[in-house]
Scaffold this motif. Structure first.
Motif, PDB file in Angstrom:
ATOM      1  N   ASP A 109     -10.186  -5.236  -6.830  1.00 49.81           N
ATOM      2  CA  ASP A 109      -9.693  -4.032  -6.167  1.00 49.81           C
ATOM      3  C   ASP A 109      -9.964  -4.086  -4.671  1.00 49.81           C
ATOM      4  O   ASP A 109      -9.175  -3.568  -3.872  1.00 49.81           O
TER       5      ASP A 109
ATOM      6  N   ARG B 279      -7.261  -6.058  -3.047  1.00 50.10           N
ATOM      7  CA  ARG B 279      -6.026  -5.269  -3.009  1.00 50.10           C
ATOM      8  C   ARG B 279      -6.082  -4.232  -1.888  1.00 50.10           C
ATOM      9  O   ARG B 279      -5.109  -4.037  -1.156  1.00 50.10           O
ATOM     10  N   MET B 280      -7.228  -3.596  -1.724  1.00 47.54           N
ATOM     11  CA  MET B 280      -7.365  -2.587  -0.676  1.00 47.54           C
ATOM     12  C   MET B 280      -7.303  -3.215   0.714  1.00 47.54           C
ATOM     13  O   MET B 280      -6.752  -2.625   1.646  1.00 47.54           O
TER      14      MET B 280
ATOM     15  N   SER C 171      -3.762  -3.721   1.401  1.00 48.99           N
ATOM     16  CA  SER C 171      -3.110  -2.434   1.638  1.00 48.99           C
ATOM     17  C   SER C 171      -3.453  -1.884   3.019  1.00 48.99           C
ATOM     18  O   SER C 171      -2.640  -1.169   3.622  1.00 48.99           O
ATOM     19  N   TYR C 172      -4.634  -2.204   3.515  1.00 50.43           N
ATOM     20  CA  TYR C 172      -5.036  -1.743   4.847  1.00 50.43           C
ATOM     21  C   TYR C 172      -4.003  -2.154   5.896  1.00 50.43           C
ATOM     22  O   TYR C 172      -3.651  -1.363   6.782  1.00 50.43           O
TER      23      TYR C 172
ATOM     24  N   HIS D 155      -9.503   7.524  -0.042  1.00 51.57           N
ATOM     25  CA  HIS D 155      -8.508   6.463   0.146  1.00 51.57           C
ATOM     26  C   HIS D 155      -9.090   5.446   1.128  1.00 51.57           C
ATOM     27  O   HIS D 155      -8.726   5.434   2.307  1.00 51.57           O
TER      28      HIS D 155
ATOM     29  N   GLU E 161      -8.628   2.382   1.775  1.00 51.72           N
ATOM     30  CA  GLU E 161      -7.716   1.469   2.472  1.00 51.72           C
ATOM     31  C   GLU E 161      -7.070   2.128   3.686  1.00 51.72           C
ATOM     32  O   GLU E 161      -6.463   1.438   4.519  1.00 51.72           O
ATOM     33  N   GLN E 162      -7.209   3.446   3.815  1.00 51.57           N
ATOM     34  CA  GLN E 162      -6.572   4.147   4.930  1.00 51.57           C
ATOM     35  C   GLN E 162      -7.554   4.498   6.050  1.00 51.57           C
ATOM     36  O   GLN E 162      -7.181   5.219   6.986  1.00 51.57           O
TER      37      GLN E 162
END
Length: 310
Positions: free
Chosen positions: A69, A72-73, A76-77, A282, A284-285
């Motif tokens: 995970d 994946r994050m 996504s970042y 969240h 990744e944000q």
């Protein structure tokens, strides 16, 4: 990272092309193109990507996140960063026409409750989602004043763009501290709202803790709350699906009811828990993964003692 942002903010022709794309292309096509751009950007800076992955791991693995995970994050970042930059550079001018439906707000009753006390309110948020859009959206409904760091040549065009859209702000680096405090107090006394992003870092800030690690955090929100009885309203903003955003406001925190005026450090660390909760919604944000390693202090007896004394 800032150098790359500077290249984008200074790229006139690309800006015109991007604004045409924002107006002309279907959202699905545009977003897919930005995902591809984020992928290519990640490949172009492998050392920075590894740094971001490492920085995420330092914090998030302790929160129980699995390695799969985490990867994946980290990927996504780059998508989140690319889309946010595109929005700021090429879609900000469309906010007056479309922003209210693109940016939803939950929990406005909590902010209204805080303002009913007659001492203004402090919105306290981390740099998650598109925080520029968040501030614009709240400014449409409330008399907001933000404290920003517009001294960076790379970021200054973005701040100026939002100033032109009617977003009021004070430059932390350019405003003398006493003048900054005076203007914030005056705005609150008039029943206004102060928007503070509490996770920015300066080596001169007081020692505090974030995610269990020694760091340095601003203490202005805690000071204003304790000395003037101002409620603090937690805020978390994030992207939810392509070019849609959600802003969530929480119940007011009345630090002045739990701490004395001399307990600013304890109050500031409670606000850091607010930031942690927002970031972990969240991860990744969160914008600052690219340099979060620079803010952690060595765990020494001296540093720990300083944290307790302040």
């Amino acid at each position: 990272m800032y150098a790359g942002i500077g290249k984008l903010t200074g790229a006139g022709p690309w800006g015109r092309i991007g604004r045409w794309a924002a107006r002309s292309l279907p959202e699905a096509v545009l977003y897919t193109g930005l995902e591809l751009a984020g992928f290519l950007l990640r490949l172009a800076v492998p050392r920075l990507h590894r740094r971001i992955l490492t920085n995420m791991g330092v914090v998030l693995l302790e929160q129980g996140l699995r390695h799969a995970d985490l990867k994946r994050m980290a990927r996504s970042y780059w998508t989140q960063l690319t889309v946010a930059m595109f929005e700021l550079l090429c879609m900000a001018d469309e906010l007056p026409a479309h922003g209210m439906r693109r940016i939803a707000v939950n929990g406005e009753e909590h902010l209204d409750e805080a303002l009913e006390e007659g001492k203004g309110a402090i919105i306290y948020a981390p740099h998650t989602g598109n925080f520029f859009f968040t501030y614009w959206r709240l400014s449409q409904s409330y008399d907001c004043l933000a404290v920003a760091t517009a001294g960076s040549a790379e970021l200054r065009p973005l701040y100026l763009r939002f100033q032109q859209l009617g977003c009021k702000g004070l430059d932390y680096d350019a405003t003398p501290p006493l003048e900054l405090l005076r203007r914030l107090k005056s705005h609150l006394a008039g029943g206004g709202v102060i928007f503070l992003l509490g996770d920015f870092y300066r080596p001169t800030f007081p020692v505090s803790r974030l995610f269990g690690r020694l760091t340095r955090s601003p203490s202005g929100a805690a000071q204003l709350s304790l000395e003037h009885g101002v409620p603090v309203v937690p805020c978390c903003s994030f992207r939810e699906g392509r070019f849609r955003h959600r802003v969530e406001l929480g119940r007011p925190i009345r630090l002045y009811e739990a701490y004395g005026r001399k307990e600013r450090t304890k109050a500031a660390e409670e606000l850091n828990r607010v930031l942690e909760q927002g970031i972990l919604r969240h991860p990744e944000q969160w914008f600052y993964w690219f340099q979060s390693h620079e803010r952690w202090l060595a765990e020494s007896a001296g540093a720990s003692k300083e944290s307790l004394v302040r």
